[in-house]
Scaffold this motif. Sequence first.
Motif, PDB file in Angstrom:
ATOM      1  N   SER A  97      -6.836  -2.743   9.862  1.00 22.98           N
ATOM      2  CA  SER A  97      -6.440  -2.555   8.466  1.00 22.98           C
ATOM      3  C   SER A  97      -6.366  -3.885   7.723  1.00 22.98           C
ATOM      4  O   SER A  97      -6.728  -3.969   6.539  1.00 22.98           O
ATOM      5  CB  SER A  97      -5.104  -1.833   8.379  1.00 22.98           C
ATOM      6  N   GLU A 109      -8.626   5.075   4.255  1.00 22.95           N
ATOM      7  CA  GLU A 109      -9.285   3.792   4.020  1.00 22.95           C
ATOM      8  C   GLU A 109      -9.544   3.571   2.534  1.00 22.95           C
ATOM      9  O   GLU A 109      -9.429   2.444   2.036  1.00 22.95           O
ATOM     10  CB  GLU A 109     -10.575   3.720   4.825  1.00 22.95           C
ATOM     11  N   THR A 123       0.851  -1.189   0.000  1.00 23.40           N
ATOM     12  CA  THR A 123       0.000   0.000   0.000  1.00 23.40           C
ATOM     13  C   THR A 123       0.888   1.241   0.000  1.00 23.40           C
ATOM     14  O   THR A 123       1.963   1.262   0.599  1.00 23.40           O
ATOM     15  CB  THR A 123      -0.914  -0.013   1.234  1.00 23.40           C
ATOM     16  N   VAL A 129      -0.032  -3.899   4.286  1.00 19.30           N
ATOM     17  CA  VAL A 129      -1.019  -2.838   4.456  1.00 19.30           C
ATOM     18  C   VAL A 129      -0.461  -1.672   5.259  1.00 19.30           C
ATOM     19  O   VAL A 129       0.560  -1.774   5.935  1.00 19.30           O
ATOM     20  CB  VAL A 129      -2.286  -3.381   5.151  1.00 19.30           C
ATOM     21  N   LYS A 130      -1.181  -0.557   5.189  1.00 19.45           N
ATOM     22  CA  LYS A 130      -0.944   0.579   6.080  1.00 19.45           C
ATOM     23  C   LYS A 130      -2.265   0.890   6.779  1.00 19.45           C
ATOM     24  O   LYS A 130      -3.301   0.311   6.466  1.00 19.45           O
ATOM     25  CB  LYS A 130      -0.413   1.776   5.296  1.00 19.45           C
ATOM     26  N   THR A 131      -2.228   1.828   7.724  1.00 19.46           N
ATOM     27  CA  THR A 131      -3.400   2.106   8.543  1.00 19.46           C
ATOM     28  C   THR A 131      -3.855   3.551   8.372  1.00 19.46           C
ATOM     29  O   THR A 131      -3.138   4.400   7.836  1.00 19.46           O
ATOM     30  CB  THR A 131      -3.100   1.878  10.036  1.00 19.46           C
ATOM     31  N   GLU A 186      -5.104  -1.154  15.601  1.00 18.26           N
ATOM     32  CA  GLU A 186      -5.253  -0.425  14.337  1.00 18.26           C
ATOM     33  C   GLU A 186      -4.668  -1.213  13.173  1.00 18.26           C
ATOM     34  O   GLU A 186      -5.204  -1.200  12.058  1.00 18.26           O
ATOM     35  CB  GLU A 186      -4.603   0.950  14.476  1.00 18.26           C
ATOM     36  N   ASN A 187      -3.571  -1.914  13.407  1.00 22.04           N
ATOM     37  CA  ASN A 187      -3.019  -2.792  12.372  1.00 22.04           C
ATOM     38  C   ASN A 187      -3.996  -3.914  12.018  1.00 22.04           C
ATOM     39  O   ASN A 187      -4.192  -4.239  10.843  1.00 22.04           O
ATOM     40  CB  ASN A 187      -1.693  -3.389  12.849  1.00 22.04           C
ATOM     41  N   LEU A 230      -6.220   2.393   1.064  1.00 24.55           N
ATOM     42  CA  LEU A 230      -5.979   0.989   1.401  1.00 24.55           C
ATOM     43  C   LEU A 230      -6.869   0.072   0.563  1.00 24.55           C
ATOM     44  O   LEU A 230      -6.408  -0.949   0.036  1.00 24.55           O
ATOM     45  CB  LEU A 230      -6.230   0.760   2.887  1.00 24.55           C
TER      46      LEU A 230
END
Length: 406
Positions: free
Chosen positions: A284, A246, A233, A266-268, A280-281, A249
Amino acid sequence: MKRYLGKGLLLQPRMGFSDLADMAEGLRETQASGVPVVGTITLDSFTRTNQYGQAESALADGSPLNGYPLIAHGAERTRQLVEESTGNRIPVQVRHGSARPYDIFRVMLDAGIDMTEGGPVSYCLPYGRVPLAESVEQWTRSVRLLASRQSGNRVVHLESFGGCMLGQLCPPDLLVALTVLEALFFREHGLHDVSLSYAQQTHAGQDLEALAALRALAGTYLHDMDWHVVVYTYMGLYPETRAGAERLLEQSALLVRWSGCERLVVKTAQESRRIPNIAENIASLRLADEAFRRGRTPAPPAEDGGILERAELLVSTVLGMGRAVGPALLAAFGSGVLDVPYCLHPDNAQRARSRIDEDGRLVWTDPGGMPICRFLGPLPSGRIRAADLLAMLSHVRRTFDGDGPV
């Protein structure tokens, strides 16, 4: 790694904590997320730069670190951490960022972990001033160590980070060429299970063309290896709104679905403000999995912007510059045949330049000494000023936060 593929998209967080209990909880929650996952142990910056004593001192006095100090914790403690938190039921990757990874690999292997990443170019040029020749030498020794630990029942997996150079503003043809070249370097020193990276850039159609080119070149050059493609991402300035983050992502999850790739890092939604926490991870991971499975948005039209031809020319040209891949890479950067735009490392020619065009694609404005001119159309004119560079760096943030079309 091969045994985990084919069971749906593998999703992976970026996660690393100095405290053993926190690291164990991160791995445990990743495994319990309910989606197909790869666990992550990201190392701290002292360990990455081989300052092991400073990492040990920080642990001793309770000072916070920005990752897991693998050398300081040691192999036995790390082995116990992984076994107790995951039961060895998911793959776990050590992520490190080091141009001199031999000690990291030694302790990692002794801890029973068989998956890591990086490369002699991708973990040298963006991260400091270690000479490229030293990085190639160190990575030669280190990859041979990985290969020496392989056996009939033990497969060591190494991911090239070459498709993520600087994270942004590097045109896709160069990203594709670099990750293939690093994979060939790994094979030359005895590894046969690899992954090839690609960082989501600024235009979905161009990214799809790049990923198709990457898979085509891997099929040609790595046909005798086990390989898969991992997409990242977007790695540049992240949207500041939750909705924008979001959406970005979700776009990366769709990119993986459309391109048939196998893994997504991924990222958050918190990336623009701070390091995300465990919850939070995990959120995501679930959001990306949902976007991938739902996947109702049709893919953009197929593009033919010449990425495959340029990337193939770069790979073949570099391979012709030395009897082995390592010396060929040194010769290519020394002559400017490979040149990463906006990379200030002393061993990078620093002649090549790129920009984001009016349609959002990353294009060359000056390829420097790279032999790709015959595959380029008319180049955009005009000097890139500091204000232009800042605007390009924030392009994706502005786009997904609402200042422009997605």
